[in-house]
Structures are given as C-alpha cells and as structure tokens.
Design an enzyme around this catalytic site. Structure first.
Site, PDB file in Angstrom:
ATOM      1  N   CYS A   2       8.089  98.805 -44.796  1.00 13.83           N
ATOM      2  CA  CYS A   2       8.217  99.607 -43.728  1.00 13.83           C
ATOM      3  C   CYS A   2       9.550 100.587 -43.452  1.00 13.83           C
ATOM      4  O   CYS A   2      10.660 100.024 -43.816  1.00 13.83           O
ATOM      5  CB  CYS A   2       8.127  99.060 -42.258  1.00 13.83           C
ATOM      6  SG  CYS A   2       6.652  98.008 -42.147  1.00 13.83           S
ATOM      7  N   ARG A  27       9.642 103.198 -50.474  1.00 17.38           N
ATOM      8  CA  ARG A  27       9.597 101.802 -49.849  1.00 17.38           C
ATOM      9  C   ARG A  27       8.373 101.206 -49.958  1.00 17.38           C
ATOM     10  O   ARG A  27       8.218 100.043 -50.057  1.00 17.38           O
ATOM     11  CB  ARG A  27      10.194 101.565 -48.460  1.00 17.38           C
ATOM     12  CG  ARG A  27      11.968 102.010 -48.486  1.00 17.38           C
ATOM     13  CD  ARG A  27      12.027 102.230 -47.056  1.00 17.38           C
ATOM     14  NE  ARG A  27      12.233 101.183 -46.462  1.00 17.38           N
ATOM     15  CZ  ARG A  27      13.393 100.301 -46.404  1.00 17.38           C
ATOM     16  NH1 ARG A  27      14.302 100.638 -46.708  1.00 17.38           N
ATOM     17  NH2 ARG A  27      13.383  99.076 -45.612  1.00 17.38           N
ATOM     18  N   TRP A  75       4.017  99.444 -43.826  1.00 14.16           N
ATOM     19  CA  TRP A  75       3.276  98.541 -44.798  1.00 14.16           C
ATOM     20  C   TRP A  75       2.654  97.390 -43.935  1.00 14.16           C
ATOM     21  O   TRP A  75       3.464  96.367 -43.554  1.00 14.16           O
ATOM     22  CB  TRP A  75       4.309  98.239 -45.756  1.00 14.16           C
ATOM     23  CG  TRP A  75       4.050  97.587 -46.889  1.00 14.16           C
ATOM     24  CD1 TRP A  75       3.744  98.100 -48.051  1.00 14.16           C
ATOM     25  CD2 TRP A  75       4.055  96.064 -47.284  1.00 14.16           C
ATOM     26  NE1 TRP A  75       3.311  97.032 -49.110  1.00 14.16           N
ATOM     27  CE2 TRP A  75       3.482  95.939 -48.616  1.00 14.16           C
ATOM     28  CE3 TRP A  75       4.001  94.998 -46.533  1.00 14.16           C
ATOM     29  CZ2 TRP A  75       3.100  94.456 -49.301  1.00 14.16           C
ATOM     30  CZ3 TRP A  75       3.987  93.711 -47.139  1.00 14.16           C
ATOM     31  CH2 TRP A  75       3.586  93.540 -48.362  1.00 14.16           C
ATOM     32  N   ASN A 101      10.441  97.386 -37.848  1.00 11.84           N
ATOM     33  CA  ASN A 101      10.238  96.614 -39.255  1.00 11.84           C
ATOM     34  C   ASN A 101      10.691  95.243 -39.006  1.00 11.84           C
ATOM     35  O   ASN A 101      11.365  94.867 -38.384  1.00 11.84           O
ATOM     36  CB  ASN A 101      11.329  97.299 -39.983  1.00 11.84           C
ATOM     37  CG  ASN A 101      11.281  98.508 -40.583  1.00 11.84           C
ATOM     38  OD1 ASN A 101      10.178  99.108 -40.160  1.00 11.84           O
ATOM     39  ND2 ASN A 101      11.862  99.125 -41.453  1.00 11.84           N
ATOM     40  N   GLY A 102       9.740  94.433 -39.869  1.00  9.89           N
ATOM     41  CA  GLY A 102      10.015  92.835 -39.666  1.00  9.89           C
ATOM     42  C   GLY A 102       8.885  92.030 -39.188  1.00  9.89           C
ATOM     43  O   GLY A 102       7.667  92.766 -39.238  1.00  9.89           O
ATOM     44  N   GLU A 487       9.713  90.541 -68.228  1.00 10.79           N
ATOM     45  CA  GLU A 487      10.099  91.942 -67.440  1.00 10.79           C
ATOM     46  C   GLU A 487       9.175  93.059 -68.032  1.00 10.79           C
ATOM     47  O   GLU A 487       8.593  93.809 -67.109  1.00 10.79           O
ATOM     48  CB  GLU A 487      11.508  92.294 -67.688  1.00 10.79           C
ATOM     49  CG  GLU A 487      12.105  93.398 -66.960  1.00 10.79           C
ATOM     50  CD  GLU A 487      11.735  93.862 -65.709  1.00 10.79           C
ATOM     51  OE1 GLU A 487      11.428  92.755 -64.802  1.00 10.79           O
ATOM     52  OE2 GLU A 487      11.956  94.959 -65.059  1.00 10.79           O
ATOM     53  N   LYS A 491       6.850  95.238 -65.477  1.00  9.65           N
ATOM     54  CA  LYS A 491       6.588  96.578 -65.611  1.00  9.65           C
ATOM     55  C   LYS A 491       5.317  97.173 -65.700  1.00  9.65           C
ATOM     56  O   LYS A 491       4.907  97.969 -64.939  1.00  9.65           O
ATOM     57  CB  LYS A 491       7.850  97.047 -66.557  1.00  9.65           C
ATOM     58  CG  LYS A 491       8.748  98.002 -66.178  1.00  9.65           C
ATOM     59  CD  LYS A 491       9.768  97.732 -65.342  1.00  9.65           C
ATOM     60  CE  LYS A 491       9.628  97.145 -64.080  1.00  9.65           C
ATOM     61  NZ  LYS A 491      10.611  96.431 -63.529  1.00  9.65           N
ATOM     62  N   GLU A 494       2.814  96.233 -62.781  1.00  6.51           N
ATOM     63  CA  GLU A 494       2.880  96.688 -61.557  1.00  6.51           C
ATOM     64  C   GLU A 494       2.647  98.198 -61.505  1.00  6.51           C
ATOM     65  O   GLU A 494       2.157  98.602 -60.127  1.00  6.51           O
ATOM     66  CB  GLU A 494       4.235  96.428 -60.946  1.00  6.51           C
ATOM     67  CG  GLU A 494       5.616  97.044 -61.439  1.00  6.51           C
ATOM     68  CD  GLU A 494       6.893  96.464 -61.111  1.00  6.51           C
ATOM     69  OE1 GLU A 494       7.048  96.520 -59.832  1.00  6.51           O
ATOM     70  OE2 GLU A 494       7.982  96.827 -61.576  1.00  6.51           O
ATOM     71  N   HIS A 510       0.291  77.138 -77.465  1.00  9.00           N
ATOM     72  CA  HIS A 510      -0.090  76.152 -76.686  1.00  9.00           C
ATOM     73  C   HIS A 510      -1.201  76.690 -75.544  1.00  9.00           C
ATOM     74  O   HIS A 510      -1.424  76.224 -74.514  1.00  9.00           O
ATOM     75  CB  HIS A 510       1.161  75.695 -76.040  1.00  9.00           C
ATOM     76  CG  HIS A 510       2.069  75.115 -76.982  1.00  9.00           C
ATOM     77  ND1 HIS A 510       1.686  73.790 -77.276  1.00  9.00           N
ATOM     78  CD2 HIS A 510       3.114  75.538 -77.358  1.00  9.00           C
ATOM     79  CE1 HIS A 510       2.715  73.405 -78.180  1.00  9.00           C
ATOM     80  NE2 HIS A 510       3.740  74.482 -78.478  1.00  9.00           N
ATOM     81  N   LYS A 609       9.289  98.758 -52.170  1.00  7.80           N
ATOM     82  CA  LYS A 609      10.698  98.617 -52.948  1.00  7.80           C
ATOM     83  C   LYS A 609      11.388  97.439 -52.465  1.00  7.80           C
ATOM     84  O   LYS A 609      11.991  96.927 -53.420  1.00  7.80           O
ATOM     85  CB  LYS A 609      11.238 100.050 -52.870  1.00  7.80           C
ATOM     86  CG  LYS A 609      12.662 100.154 -53.489  1.00  7.80           C
ATOM     87  CD  LYS A 609      12.672 100.063 -55.045  1.00  7.80           C
ATOM     88  CE  LYS A 609      13.764 100.312 -55.714  1.00  7.80           C
ATOM     89  NZ  LYS A 609      13.316  99.826 -57.295  1.00  7.80           N
TER      90      LYS A 609
HETATM   91  O1  M6R Z   1      15.799  94.353 -54.330  1.00  8.59           O
HETATM   92  P1  M6R Z   1      15.375  92.900 -55.166  1.00  8.59           P
HETATM   93  O2  M6R Z   1      16.104  93.050 -56.404  1.00  8.59           O
HETATM   94  O3  M6R Z   1      15.743  91.906 -54.525  1.00  8.59           O
HETATM   95  O4  M6R Z   1      13.842  92.976 -55.420  1.00  8.59           O
HETATM   96  C1  M6R Z   1      13.218  92.023 -55.867  1.00  8.59           C
HETATM   97  C2  M6R Z   1      11.792  92.407 -56.553  1.00  8.59           C
HETATM   98  O5  M6R Z   1      10.991  92.515 -55.326  1.00  8.59           O
HETATM   99  C3  M6R Z   1      11.716  93.631 -57.568  1.00  8.59           C
HETATM  100  O6  M6R Z   1      12.604  93.144 -58.380  1.00  8.59           O
HETATM  101  C4  M6R Z   1      10.251  93.848 -57.853  1.00  8.59           C
HETATM  102  O7  M6R Z   1       9.842  92.795 -58.516  1.00  8.59           O
HETATM  103  C5  M6R Z   1      10.158  95.237 -58.670  1.00  8.59           C
HETATM  104  N1  M6R Z   1       9.226  95.948 -57.999  1.00  8.59           N
HETATM  105  C6  M6R Z   1      10.144  94.966 -60.010  1.00  8.59           C
HETATM  106  O8  M6R Z   1       9.928  96.243 -60.937  1.00  8.59           O
END
Ligand code: M6R
Length: 614
Positions: A2, A27, A75, A101-102, A487, A491, A494, A510, A609
């Site tokens: 949010c 965000r 959100w 927010n929260g 990673e 990427k 997502e 395995h 984000k």
């Molecule tokens: O702000 P942060 O680095 O703590 O965020 C952690 C994850 O939420 C963040 O890396 C997320 O996995 C990304 N969307 C990856 O691209």
C-alpha cells in the site's frame, strides 16, 4: 505494498495527491482512493478498484476541490480488492476519513467491542475498525482528533502508517506510524505525507521520518508537531533527501526495469565510490572498520533476507566462508523469525534488504538484538527502518529502484558483500595479497565488463522471442553461480509468469532431470573456472536428453558452445566476482521474455515492491 500520500497547504491537493499515487504505483496495488476537504469543510471520499487512472476518470465529474487531502493505493490483505474495501475509509458518521498501511492484528476484538457500542461496518477491512475506533474515542473523551488518534492507537496491536482528516477541520492532518514507514515533507507553509519519499521529492527535499508510536500534527501555517502515544513531545530531525526527481523517472526507457538493468555499471560505481581506492589498491568499508572487533570475535555470521536479497546473501555465505573462514548460516527471514533459532551474543546478524522495510527481515533483526547479537544492515533506501534498526551497516547506494523486479539492488548488494569479505579477510589475515589485489582490480573494472554484456541486449532479445512458448524453465549453476541460477529463475517467474526453478547443476540428477525433453529450456551458467569441467558434464547430460540449452559462458569458450543451442558470452573475471556479470544476461532474458508475452514488467500481478506485512 500500500502507498500513502497526503497534502496540506495552499495549493489544490487533488493534482498533488494523484501525481503522488502515480509515483507510488511501483509498490504494487489493486485499488486507489482519495479524501478531500473542500473550502466549506465538506469531506469527500472517492475510491475505485484498479489503477490510479480509473480513479482519475471516476473523479472527473466530482468535487475534487480543497487544499487538504489524503490518498492511498491498496494492496489487499483483509478483504478482496473492491471499491468498498479501497481506502480512504469513513467513520460511521462520515466525519472522519483514514488511510492505512499495515495490519491491525487485534481488529476482530476491537470490531466486536465497537459493535457492542453501536457501530456497524460496511467492509471486512481492519482499517475500517481503526477509523471507527478513532470516532469512538473522540466521543468518549470529547476530544480533538489528534487526541482521539492517540487514544485509539494505544489500543491497537499490529503495524500501521496512517493519515487522518476530519470534516469541518481543513486546517489539520494527523499522521502516525508503527512498523510501516511514513515520511513527512516540509515545504513553504505546506506539508506532504508519503509512505516513502517518491511522492514528495518533486516539492521539497526536507523530510522528517516518523518513528514508531509517534503521532504527527500537520497544521496549516504552523510548525510540525510530533508526540508519542504518551503525549510527550518528540524532537524531530529534519533530513535532506539525497536523490533527485530524475532518478525516479524512466529517463527515456520504456520500463523502469530496463533502465535499472542498464544503470548497473553506474550503480556499482556509486556503490564503490570512496570505498574501492584505485590508487592505493585498497578497499575500505567504514561500517566494517568501525566494528572490526565485533567481526574479529564473531564465531558465526547469520544472514537473513527475503527474495532477491536472500540470493545475494547466499553469495555472501560463499564469500565469507572462503575469504574470512567464518562459518555462515543463511536463512529466509520469515522462517528464521518463527523457529526459535539459537542465537549467541557473539553472533553477527547481517540483514539484507533493498527497501529496508521488509517486515520479516526487520523482525529477524529484533530477534537477534534481543539475544544480544550485533546486527549489520545492507540496505539501499537511506533512512529506512532496517538501516535504523541495525547497529551498523553499509548502504548500497544503487539509487532508487522502482521496478518490482530487483536488478541493480542485487548487483550492488553482492558488491557490498564482496567488499565486506575483502575488508574482513584482510584484517583477519585470511585473504592473501594476491587474492586482495584480484578483488580490488576485479571490482575496478566490473562496470566496463557489464557494459560489454549490455551491448548484447538485442541478441538476448532475439533469443527470448524463441522461448515465449515455454511453460517451464530450469536454471542451473554451481558455486557462486548457484544463487545466480535461483535469481535468474525468480526474475523470470515474477515478471513473465513462466514457472522456473533454479538448481545446483549436479542436483539435476536427483530429480529435475525427469522434466527434460525437447521442449524444456535449460539456462546453464557456466563461466570458465573452478568446476567448469563438472558443469560441462551437466550440460552433456541435458544435451543427451534433448533439452534446449541457453548457456552463459566466458568469452572464447568452445566446449559448451558446441553443446548449447544459444550462447551468451561474458567477459573473463574471477570466480567470486562472476555473479556480478552472469546475472545481467539473465535479467535481460527475463525482461525480454516478459515483454514478448505482453506482461506489465514494472508492476507484475500480485506483487509488491516493498513487503511491509509478514
Ligand atoms: O526490499 P527487500 O530487498 O527486502 O525485498 C525482498 C524481496 O521482497 C524482493 O527481493 C523480491 O523478491 C523482488 N521482487 C525480487 O525481484
């Protein structure tokens, strides 16, 4: 997650609020809304499911006048994304409007209490409970809004950042925080409110970060006043924002993600600025030097993070164990915090986070602190909660990262971990002169090497178009490039919504090898050093099962080239620096696959984000 925007001053609030909401779109959100007080003191709330653009359209025929207002992108957590669940929420009398927010954890208990007091509810949200509670407190104590907010928040368990306005009181906006970030911008006879600084930077660089359990009163033509929940006045520091508006704009790129991928050479330079000394051939990290005794006596390092930052942390484990000979345990923060981990007072917990606001990572820090451990933060956002909660730390200085998919945050986190292991290893005597020099010189030229990879963007775009048919991808890597395989897979999934898994290459036998057929794309990260021969065998195993191989290889490689269907070359480097290079083609591959599939790469579905709730 949010987003919050607020304004009080002499300008029309609506355009400022809408622009602010656009700046917060990165965000992640599913509905948006705004509340304004017009010059008659009437309180108008407008909200819609979907994008901020929907809200703008919806407001076209409405009374959007007023020089005070609050706005929100939601959100969904409690209650589905819908018009009614969107913020701002009215109190029962419609005299008060609130954005939040929260998560209010005890909202069901409070709701039952309020129902018994005659309040009725229109939504399933925890936020509506809070605004009703404020109204209840106002009645109970016959007090001002500010005091009612203080009374209400002292009953609340959970996390909040809020903005509140009241019918008939166009002179005051109340804001408060606990656990969720909140920033106040101070202009000339005007105040701005934001869940981060991006909606504020255009108007002022002077900001105050609201601390936990503080309630701020933003009064027209008066100084900012902040008190805690016990009504004690709190002194606040006015800080200066260090980034510029252009850094949060696309600068000619079609997407923030692409801009941020291409910004990596510059981001790494910024990250190493003043830390890697080319003349003296030296690496100096003040956060480490200042706390060297802690690192010297540490029996163990714990690393805690989430998502991409966790992948960087896994590289950190390999680095610290190799260069510093300190045992390292790494764990996803959400697991770490709830499994009663054994933490010793001579442990060091390193928390890694781009946003510095990730709720689980923050909780891991508090847990470590409670056991007497020393905590060290690696954050990008200056002044963020994690940066402030840790005993010491190093900023990555990557500049604002707006795309939901982390790119330059990852490479700068890895660079910080390399600089940390070189600095600590040098002090401990576990890094010899030759290794040290290799690290210094490797870091000095890393930006040029990344530039060289970026020049292959159109070739990678071409490869990506071939693979849009795929429903699954496998990523394989070994050693320092196993975390890069994880990673690369994250990427891709997502932003393209293609299922992808990363594995240590030898693990394939395995289980995952059963998935390989002529349809399956396998991305193999195989730079030429160390266990190259081993990964070559893994590639042969894939080839004999007809998998379609995309290989990331060192320039001049011939053996893997012969086996792979597509090859992307990276410049030579040493093993421990290679993740800074190998990850770049994987970022580009994901980006172009997602574009070819028509995805919204900067705001992928369901993602936020900054994950400020657990
Ligand atoms: O702000 P942060 O680095 O703590 O965020 C952690 C994850 O939420 C963040 O890396 C997320 O996995 C990304 N969307 C990856 O691209």
């Amino acid at each position: 997650m949010c987003g919050i925007v607020g304004y009080i001053g002499s300008q029309e609030a609506f355009p400022i609020l809408i622009k602010g909401l656009h700046r917060l779109e990165y965000r992640g959100y599913d509905s948006a809304g705004v509340a304004l007080l017009n010059d008659k003191g009437e309180l108008n709330v407008f909200k819609t499911k979907g994008k901020v653009a929907n809200l703008e359209k919806f407001c076209e025929s409405k009374d959007i006048s007023g020089t005070i207002g609050i706005a929100h992108t939601r959100w969904a957590t409690h209650g589905e994304p819908s018009d009614v669940n969107a913020h701002p929420h009215y109190s029962q009398s419609k005299n008060i409007a609130l954005i939040h927010n929260g998560i209010i954890e005890n909202y069901l208990t409070l709701k039952e209490f309020l129902k018994n007091e005659g309040f009725s509810f229109k939504t399933e949200t925890d936020t509506e409970v809070l605004v009703q509670l404020i109204e209840y407190m106002k009645g109970k104590y016959s007090c001002e809004l500010y005091d009612a907010v203080q009374h209400a928040l002292s009953q609340v368990e959970g996390a909040y950042a809020i903005g509140v306005i009241e019918r008939g009181r166009p002179d005051v906006l109340i804001a408060a925080r606990k656990g969720s970030p909140l920033v106040i911008g101070i202009g000339e006879n005007e105040f701005f409110l934001g869940s981060d600084a991006s909606p504020i930077i255009e108007y002022t660089k002077k900001v105050v970060y609201v601390e936990d359990e503080e309630v701020a009163k933003l009064t027209r033509d008066k100084d900012l006043e902040i008190r805690n929940l016990s009504d004690v006045v709190v002194k606040h520091d006015v800080q200066e924002l260090k980034f510029s508006l252009s850094e949060i704009e696309k600068g000619g790129y079609p997407h923030f993600m692409l801009k941020e991928i291409f910004e990596q050479p510059k981001a790494l330079k910024m990250c190493m600025n003043g830390r890697v000394n080319e003349q003296l051939k030296e690496i100096k990290l003040s956060g480490i030097i200042d706390n060297m005794e802690r690192f010297r006596s540490a029996k163990r390092i714990l690393i805690s993070a989430c998502g991409t930052s966790w992948h960087a942390g896994l590289i950190g484990k390999y680095l610290f164990e190799y260069y510093c000979k300190i045992p390292v345990e790494i764990e996803v923060a959400s697991e770490f915090r709830y499994r009663n981990p054994v933490i010793f007072s001579d442990d060091i917990l390193i928390a890694i986070s781009q946003s510095g606001e990730t709720a689980d990572t923050l909780a891991a820090i508090e847990l470590a602190k409670a056991s007497g451990a020393f905590t060290y933060g690696i954050c990008n956002v200056v002044g963020s909660s994690i940066a402030r909660a840790t005993h010491s730390g190093t900023y990555t200085h990557a500049g604002p990262e707006i795309g939901v998919a982390s790119t330059k945050a990852f490479t700068t986190q890895v660079a910080v971990l390399i600089m940390m292991s070189a600095t600590i290893g040098r002090q401990l005597g576990t890094v010899d002169n030759q290794q040290y020099l290799q690290l210094v010189e490797g870091l000095e030229t890393i930006d040029e090497k990344i530039e060289e990879i970026l020049q292959q963007a159109s070739k990678i775009e071409g490869i990506s178009k071939i693979f849009t048919y795929a429903r699954n991808f496998i990523y394989l890597g070994r050693g320092y490039n196993y975390p890069v395989a994880l990673e690369g897979a994250l990427k891709l999934k997502e932003i393209s919504y293609i299922h992808a898994e990363g594995y240590p290459a030898a693990e394939m036998k395995h289980g995952p090898i059963a998935l390989i057929d002529e349809e399956m794309p396998i991305v193999v990260i195989a730079p030429k050093f160390g266990i190259y021969d081993k990964i070559l065998s893994n590639v042969q195993e894939v080839k004999s099962r007809k998998g379609r191989i995309i290989a990331i290889v060192t320039k001049g490689d011939t053996q893997i080239k012969e086996l792979a269907d597509y090859v992307i070359e990276i410049p030579e480097s040493i093993d421990s620096l290679s993740p800074l290079l190998t990850v770049v083609p994987l970022q580009l591959l994901s980006y172009y696959v997602a574009i070819a599939k028509g995805r919204d790469v900067d705001q992928p579905r369901n993602l936020a984000k900054s994950v400020t709730v657990e």
